[in-house]
Design an enzyme around this catalytic site. Structure first.
Site, PDB file in Angstrom:
ATOM      1  N   TYR A 179      -9.242   5.522   8.253  1.00 11.60           N
ATOM      2  CA  TYR A 179      -9.455   5.902   9.515  1.00 11.60           C
ATOM      3  C   TYR A 179     -10.534   6.843   9.613  1.00 11.60           C
ATOM      4  CZ  TYR A 179      -4.818   3.518  10.198  1.00 11.60           C
ATOM      5  OH  TYR A 179      -3.929   2.266  10.276  1.00 11.60           O
ATOM      6  N   HIS A 238       0.739  -1.286   0.025  1.00  6.19           N
ATOM      7  CA  HIS A 238       0.067   0.130   0.110  1.00  6.19           C
ATOM      8  C   HIS A 238       1.007   1.164   0.123  1.00  6.19           C
ATOM      9  CE1 HIS A 238      -4.238  -1.274   1.428  1.00  6.19           C
ATOM     10  NE2 HIS A 238      -3.794  -2.115   0.566  1.00  6.19           N
ATOM     11  N   PRO A 257      -3.865   0.289  18.703  1.00  6.92           N
ATOM     12  CA  PRO A 257      -3.595   0.132  17.273  1.00  6.92           C
ATOM     13  C   PRO A 257      -4.092   1.102  16.310  1.00  6.92           C
ATOM     14  CG  PRO A 257      -5.620  -1.096  18.040  1.00  6.92           C
ATOM     15  CD  PRO A 257      -5.022  -0.144  19.374  1.00  6.92           C
ATOM     16  N   LYS A 273       1.015   0.050  15.076  1.00  2.99           N
ATOM     17  CA  LYS A 273       2.759   0.062  15.367  1.00  2.99           C
ATOM     18  C   LYS A 273       2.686  -1.237  16.232  1.00  2.99           C
ATOM     19  CE  LYS A 273       3.898   3.746  13.495  1.00  2.99           C
ATOM     20  NZ  LYS A 273       3.787   3.084  12.309  1.00  2.99           N
ATOM     21  N   TYR A 315       3.860   6.670   9.899  1.00  6.65           N
ATOM     22  CA  TYR A 315       3.174   5.542   9.744  1.00  6.65           C
ATOM     23  C   TYR A 315       4.068   4.596   8.907  1.00  6.65           C
ATOM     24  CZ  TYR A 315      -1.167   3.284   8.372  1.00  6.65           C
ATOM     25  OH  TYR A 315      -2.210   2.203   8.217  1.00  6.65           O
TER      26      TYR A 315
HETATM   27  P1  FAS Z   1       2.204 -11.539  21.464  1.00  5.87           P
HETATM   28  O1  FAS Z   1       1.145 -11.402  22.809  1.00  5.87           O
HETATM   29  O2  FAS Z   1       1.547 -11.738  20.243  1.00  5.87           O
HETATM   30  O3  FAS Z   1       2.611 -13.018  22.055  1.00  5.87           O
HETATM   31  C1  FAS Z   1       3.306 -13.465  23.124  1.00  5.87           C
HETATM   32  C2  FAS Z   1       3.234 -14.933  23.313  1.00  5.87           C
HETATM   33  O4  FAS Z   1       3.673 -15.373  24.845  1.00  5.87           O
HETATM   34  C3  FAS Z   1       1.881 -15.631  23.393  1.00  5.87           C
HETATM   35  O5  FAS Z   1       1.740 -16.605  22.396  1.00  5.87           O
HETATM   36  C4  FAS Z   1       1.281 -15.921  24.621  1.00  5.87           C
HETATM   37  O6  FAS Z   1       0.613 -17.245  24.406  1.00  5.87           O
HETATM   38  C5  FAS Z   1       2.898 -16.236  24.990  1.00  5.87           C
HETATM   39  N1  FAS Z   1       2.956 -16.249  26.495  1.00  5.87           N
HETATM   40  C6  FAS Z   1       2.240 -15.539  27.354  1.00  5.87           C
HETATM   41  N2  FAS Z   1       2.678 -15.907  28.587  1.00  5.87           N
HETATM   42  C7  FAS Z   1       3.361 -17.051  28.844  1.00  5.87           C
HETATM   43  C8  FAS Z   1       3.698 -17.607  29.527  1.00  5.87           C
HETATM   44  N3  FAS Z   1       3.561 -17.763  30.851  1.00  5.87           N
HETATM   45  N4  FAS Z   1       4.615 -18.852  29.211  1.00  5.87           N
HETATM   46  C9  FAS Z   1       4.884 -18.893  27.786  1.00  5.87           C
HETATM   47  N5  FAS Z   1       4.281 -18.226  26.928  1.00  5.87           N
HETATM   48  C10 FAS Z   1       3.621 -17.413  27.278  1.00  5.87           C
HETATM   49  N6  FAS Z   1      -0.876  -4.415  16.614  1.00  5.87           N
HETATM   50  C11 FAS Z   1      -1.195  -3.767  15.569  1.00  5.87           C
HETATM   51  O7  FAS Z   1      -0.205  -3.076  14.889  1.00  5.87           O
HETATM   52  N7  FAS Z   1      -2.267  -3.619  14.907  1.00  5.87           N
HETATM   53  C12 FAS Z   1      -3.708  -4.287  15.399  1.00  5.87           C
HETATM   54  O8  FAS Z   1      -4.510  -4.179  14.779  1.00  5.87           O
HETATM   55  C13 FAS Z   1      -3.556  -4.858  16.517  1.00  5.87           C
HETATM   56  N8  FAS Z   1      -4.458  -5.549  17.138  1.00  5.87           N
HETATM   57  C14 FAS Z   1      -4.277  -6.157  18.190  1.00  5.87           C
HETATM   58  C15 FAS Z   1      -5.531  -6.812  18.942  1.00  5.87           C
HETATM   59  C16 FAS Z   1      -5.579  -7.482  19.948  1.00  5.87           C
HETATM   60  C17 FAS Z   1      -6.565  -8.188  20.828  1.00  5.87           C
HETATM   61  C18 FAS Z   1      -4.077  -7.500  20.818  1.00  5.87           C
HETATM   62  C19 FAS Z   1      -3.997  -8.130  22.049  1.00  5.87           C
HETATM   63  C20 FAS Z   1      -3.028  -6.963  20.274  1.00  5.87           C
HETATM   64  C21 FAS Z   1      -3.208  -6.248  18.991  1.00  5.87           C
HETATM   65  N9  FAS Z   1      -1.917  -5.640  18.254  1.00  5.87           N
HETATM   66  C22 FAS Z   1      -2.137  -4.881  17.115  1.00  5.87           C
HETATM   67  C23 FAS Z   1      -0.956  -5.706  19.000  1.00  5.87           C
HETATM   68  C24 FAS Z   1      -0.221  -7.112  18.722  1.00  5.87           C
HETATM   69  O9  FAS Z   1      -0.054  -7.454  17.263  1.00  5.87           O
HETATM   70  C25 FAS Z   1       1.217  -7.217  19.407  1.00  5.87           C
HETATM   71  O10 FAS Z   1       1.880  -5.892  19.182  1.00  5.87           O
HETATM   72  C26 FAS Z   1       1.642  -8.525  18.754  1.00  5.87           C
HETATM   73  O11 FAS Z   1       1.129  -9.534  19.064  1.00  5.87           O
HETATM   74  C27 FAS Z   1       3.341  -8.192  19.755  1.00  5.87           C
HETATM   75  O12 FAS Z   1       3.704  -9.543  19.539  1.00  5.87           O
HETATM   76  P2  FAS Z   1       4.512 -10.320  20.672  1.00  5.87           P
HETATM   77  O13 FAS Z   1       5.225  -9.401  21.511  1.00  5.87           O
HETATM   78  O14 FAS Z   1       5.074 -11.636  20.180  1.00  5.87           O
HETATM   79  O15 FAS Z   1       3.273 -10.665  21.854  1.00  5.87           O
HETATM   80  C1  PHB Z   2      -5.809  -4.198  10.838  1.00  6.41           C
HETATM   81  O1  PHB Z   2      -6.060  -4.397   9.576  1.00  6.41           O
HETATM   82  O2  PHB Z   2      -5.996  -5.033  11.780  1.00  6.41           O
HETATM   83  C2  PHB Z   2      -5.279  -2.894  11.315  1.00  6.41           C
HETATM   84  C3  PHB Z   2      -4.943  -2.151  10.495  1.00  6.41           C
HETATM   85  C4  PHB Z   2      -4.200  -0.713  10.555  1.00  6.41           C
HETATM   86  C5  PHB Z   2      -4.308  -0.503  11.950  1.00  6.41           C
HETATM   87  C6  PHB Z   2      -4.893  -1.444  13.063  1.00  6.41           C
HETATM   88  C7  PHB Z   2      -5.603  -2.665  12.682  1.00  6.41           C
HETATM   89  O3  PHB Z   2      -4.035   0.849  12.319  1.00  6.41           O
END
Ligand code: FAS
Ligand code: PHB
Length: 389
Positions: A200, A72, A292, A296, A384
């Site tokens: 957005y 994009h 989100p 980032k 961005y």
């Molecule tokens: P993660 O949370 O992805 O991974 C951590 C891992 O550690 C998990 O698999 C978990 O099971 C494991 N873990 C936890 N406790 C443990 C333990 N005691 N023992 C062993 N393993 C354990 N970011 C965006 O950029 N755009 C978005 O739209 C967006 N939407 C999101 C929506 C939600 C609901 C959430 C929660 C986050 C969102 N994020 C978004 C942010 C998300 O993408 C995170 O930045 C990304 O998952 C970060 O990756 P990790 O640091 O690997 O953490």
């Molecule tokens: C998504 O596609 O999940 C998404 C994209 C951009 C954002 C947040 C979420 O800023």
């Protein structure tokens, strides 16, 4: 068992770091609490910055992303009247890649076997020990049997609720937090996107985001009060609200369909300092959370992995202790700038309960300024696409 690095968490942070270390011949093992399918079932990020794309390229794991991902070169802000396009390619020379976190994690997971990256799934009761020494170790339970792994470093990639950050004494570390008075209700559906780029929107009724996973799978969000329950939001009610908030032009192109996933995620800004204590380093959501709005979260995890891998290589390959010592300051410098951007865009694009008519006029005036100023658009664009690592 002994290894050089124990990684806790097999989300994107843990798997990106594990592959980077194995690529350099550094021994490591990843401990994950959940099963692989459970990790893949979590629907999260959708937009990849160059730093994330670059890591997958360095690992040689970018083939499917390049084949199925959507480059994009712009995105849109909407103020209820019009779309304000931010020409990220024209303003920065860079683009972002629309490719779901689920697919990126799948690509990383599927490469573990052929690249000798050991991941222990369903590792229960993971606990960190002696992190202030040069000989830390981790204990966990697998199939009811307690295990111990001795290592030189532990890297906490275990997300916001994992044990790693909590292993750092309160006398050493502190968190900085802003909790937002709303959450994002997300819906995933196998319908074509309403626009070829992200939108957005800041509408009188609230925020909306039109995103996508492919030309046939869409991802949408609206912000809702934290008191809302997902069971009170039928698919039709979500589609109706999206059509209002995204405005008539976008609404005319929305294709409705049954939700594959629908959930409400709370929003917070959070940073923990330091991101290293003794032999423990933190990466990704274990150290910081962003709303989100700025896309980032996943990308900050990638830049942490870039710095952590650089530090580990310095230590193990060049006997450079300073590399490890410098990790936290280097990572935090980029984290805080991304936190600022995410917070700023969240304040601009959401209606806060405490805001009155004046604050609404301020938001509309800022959007009007952005629409008329290349300098303002360039600032948004360079944040961005991702600041340099
Ligand atoms: P993660 O949370 O992805 O991974 C951590 C891992 O550690 C998990 O698999 C978990 O099971 C494991 N873990 C936890 N406790 C443990 C333990 N005691 N023992 C062993 N393993 C354990 N970011 C965006 O950029 N755009 C978005 O739209 C967006 N939407 C999101 C929506 C939600 C609901 C959430 C929660 C986050 C969102 N994020 C978004 C942010 C998300 O993408 C995170 O930045 C990304 O998952 C970060 O990756 P990790 O640091 O690997 O953490
Ligand atoms: C998504 O596609 O999940 C998404 C994209 C951009 C954002 C947040 C979420 O800023």
């Amino acid at each position: 068992m002994r290894t050089q690095v124990v990684i806790i968490g097999a989300g994107p942070s843990g798997l990106l770091l594990g592959h980077k270390l194995r690529q350099e011949g550094i021994a490591c093992i990843v401990l994950e609490r959940q099963t692989g399918p459970y990790v893949l079932s979590r629907i999260r990020a959708g937009v990849l910055e160059q730093v994330t794309v670059g890591l997958m390229e360095q690992l040689g794991l970018d083939a499917r992303m390049k084949a199925e991902g959507l480059p994009h070169d712009g995105f849109n802000l909407a103020d209820g009247e019009r779309l304000i396009r931010i020409d990220i390619k024209g303003l920065t020379g860079k683009e972002v890649m629309v490719y779901g976190q689920t697919e990126l994690t799948r690509d990383l997971m599927e490469a573990c076997g052929s690249r000798d990256l050991e991941v222990v799934y369903e590792a229960a009761d993971v606990a960190l020990h002696d992190i202030e020494s040069d000989a830390p170790y981790v204990t966990y339970t697998k199939d009811g049997v307690e295990q111990r792994i001795d290592a030189r470093f532990i890297v906490g990639c275990d997300g916001f609720h994992g044990p790693s950050r909590k292993a750092i004494p309160e006398s050493v570390g502190r968190g900085f937090e802003r909790v937002y008075p709303f959450g994002w209700l997300g819906i995933l559906a196998d319908v074509p996107p309403c626009n070829h780029e992200l939108i957005y929107a800041n509408h009188e009724r609230g925020f909306a985001l039109a995103s996508m996973r492919s030309q046939t799978r869409s991802r949408y969000y609206i912000d809702v009060p934290l008191t809302e329950k997902i069971e009170d939001w039928s698919d039709d009610r979500v589609w109706d609200e999206l059509a209002i908030r995204l405005g008539p032009d976008a609404a005319a192109h929305i294709t409705r369909g049954p939700s594959l996933e629908k959930s409400i995620a709370p929003l917070r800004s959070y940073v923990f300092e330091p991101m290293r204590h003794g032999s423990l380093l933190l990466c990704g959501d274990a150290a910081h959370i962003v709303p989100p709005t700025g896309a980032k979260g996943l990308n900050l995890a990638a830049s942490d992995v870039h710095y952590a891998a650089e530090a580990m290589l310095g230590f193990f390959k060049a006997n450079d202790n300073d590399a490890i010592a410098g990790y936290s300051a280097k990572a935090l410098a980029r984290v805080w700038k991304s936190e600022r951007f995410s917070w700023t865009l969240t304040k601009l694009m959401h209606r806060f309960p405490e805001d009155g008519p004046f604050e609404r006029r301020m938001q509309l005036a800022e959007l009007d300024y952005i629409a008329s100023s290349e300098a303002a658009q360039r600032s948004i664009a360079e944040n961005y696409v991702g600041l340099p690592v």
